[in-house]
Enzyme design. Sequence first.
Site, mmCIF file in Angstrom:
data_model
loop_
_atom_site.group_PDB
_atom_site.id
_atom_site.type_symbol
_atom_site.label_atom_id
_atom_site.label_comp_id
_atom_site.label_asym_id
_atom_site.label_seq_id
_atom_site.Cartn_x
_atom_site.Cartn_y
_atom_site.Cartn_z
ATOM 1 N N ASP A 1 -3.541 9.619 -52.920
ATOM 2 C CA ASP A 1 -2.667 10.535 -52.175
ATOM 3 C C ASP A 1 -1.598 9.736 -51.439
ATOM 4 O O ASP A 1 -1.428 9.857 -50.225
ATOM 5 C CB ASP A 1 -3.513 11.354 -51.182
ATOM 6 C CG ASP A 1 -2.741 12.509 -50.552
ATOM 7 O OD1 ASP A 1 -1.676 12.883 -51.099
ATOM 8 O OD2 ASP A 1 -3.182 13.033 -49.517
ATOM 9 N N GLN B 1 -5.556 20.377 -39.645
ATOM 10 C CA GLN B 1 -6.551 21.186 -40.337
ATOM 11 C C GLN B 1 -6.147 21.227 -41.799
ATOM 12 O O GLN B 1 -5.101 21.761 -42.145
ATOM 13 C CB GLN B 1 -6.561 22.588 -39.724
ATOM 14 C CG GLN B 1 -7.216 23.651 -40.578
ATOM 15 C CD GLN B 1 -8.669 23.872 -40.207
ATOM 16 O OE1 GLN B 1 -8.976 24.159 -39.059
ATOM 17 N NE2 GLN B 1 -9.548 23.743 -41.184
ATOM 18 N N GLY B 2 -6.945 20.593 -42.648
ATOM 19 C CA GLY B 2 -6.626 20.590 -44.073
ATOM 20 C C GLY B 2 -7.577 21.502 -44.836
ATOM 21 O O GLY B 2 -8.366 22.228 -44.237
ATOM 22 N N ALA B 3 -7.485 21.445 -46.160
ATOM 23 C CA ALA B 3 -8.330 22.285 -46.992
ATOM 24 C C ALA B 3 -9.767 21.752 -47.027
ATOM 25 O O ALA B 3 -10.717 22.498 -47.225
ATOM 26 C CB ALA B 3 -7.767 22.343 -48.403
ATOM 27 N N LYS C 1 -12.795 12.729 -38.450
ATOM 28 C CA LYS C 1 -12.492 13.500 -39.652
ATOM 29 C C LYS C 1 -13.763 14.202 -40.077
ATOM 30 O O LYS C 1 -14.727 13.553 -40.499
ATOM 31 C CB LYS C 1 -11.985 12.585 -40.762
ATOM 32 C CG LYS C 1 -11.744 13.318 -42.068
ATOM 33 C CD LYS C 1 -11.042 12.443 -43.079
ATOM 34 C CE LYS C 1 -10.785 13.216 -44.369
ATOM 35 N NZ LYS C 1 -9.992 12.455 -45.328
#
Lengths: 230, 172
Positions: free
Chosen positions: A138, A16-18, A35
């Site tokens: 990234d 769970q990302g931003a 995703k």
Amino acid sequence: MSSTLGASESSILLKQGAESKIHAVTFLGLPTVVKERFPKTYRHPALDASLTRERMKAELRAIAKCRQIGVRVPVIYFVDEQKSSIYMEHIQNSNTVRDFIQKVQAGSGDAQRLLVPLMAKVGAIIGTLHSNNLIHGDLTTSNMLLLEPAADANIILIDFGLSYVEASAEDKGVDLYVLERAFLSTHPNSEELFAHIISAYQEANKKGLREVMSKFEEVRLRGRKRSMVG
Amino acid sequence: MQEKFVLEQFDGESVALSLFSDVKNSREIRQSIVEGNVEAGVLTAALVLAPLQVLAATVKAVHAQKNGRLRTRNVNSEIVYNMSASRSIMDSFSKFGIQDDDEAIVVVTLGDSCAQIETLINGTAVPLSGISEFTDTDRIKKVYKIKDAELSAGSLLDAVVSRIASKEFVSY
């Protein structure tokens, strides 16, 4: 013969990302990750929808471009535009490069000798991206998957959520700097290993290399200054 | 001789794929499709590499239908359109749809509409597992614009499925 396709009812939250959630499901009978970029309630809905679509599009384009230039990436199985979801290959039998390095460094075994060729492969891949003007955005050792057996140094790049196409030396320098920062904080005392990434990078991205390296140095200094000032 | 798959994601809707060789009346079949009398997607077998490719196109078509976002006349024509990486409907049909001189075709039927098309086909049903005998990989590479560099990063099927899935977002 009859087989069941489509996403299974049971899905496992992997991350769970931003910006997004990543689930593991079965789709078209295959191990798949989904995703999903979720709506940001603090943004105006119309702005949010168009930003989300643009980001999804940029991610799909970067993945497609990587594959075209021979850099391994997950296969895209399906895109659900309404749910801002990308269904892609769930890479099996792999470790992140991060976990692999940490495991090897924690041990004292024979596997040490695998690290230098692995770093050379990492550098070559980033050099290939940059020579095609693709900025990952990234670069970390967590966003690189290493297939078993590790000795083959078969790497799959993942998470192109911040990727874009840009020819400038500045952006390539920053991409390398982001990797250096992430690399040295995740793998302390590994300056020597990182140097192997850079030398393989230099072999794979000769076009405009001098400018890229001088930007890399420049951004490094800028970064150091910032951290000293606080 | 058809192979059935269940689209669990879409209320258990099923899709059947069947392969025909020695087809003698492709022109007539194509005419029937144009007139809207065929409830099936009919593909030229030469550009079919594997069932997964057709299923990726089918899932997109069913999804578009459920969301009221079909770009072509119906869900069957949408399957043909989705097989292509191109966003041109004409181009997709002239490459992936049945052609007048086709001798091998792949028929995609949704739900229970299978029986009716099969009576129209004057040809031999063969197992889908034999598809590779009819596949023209050089033509696939050309139509999907797949170069050798890309094949060092994965299989031809990987390249094709990725293109089908992201056709609205990526231009090749």
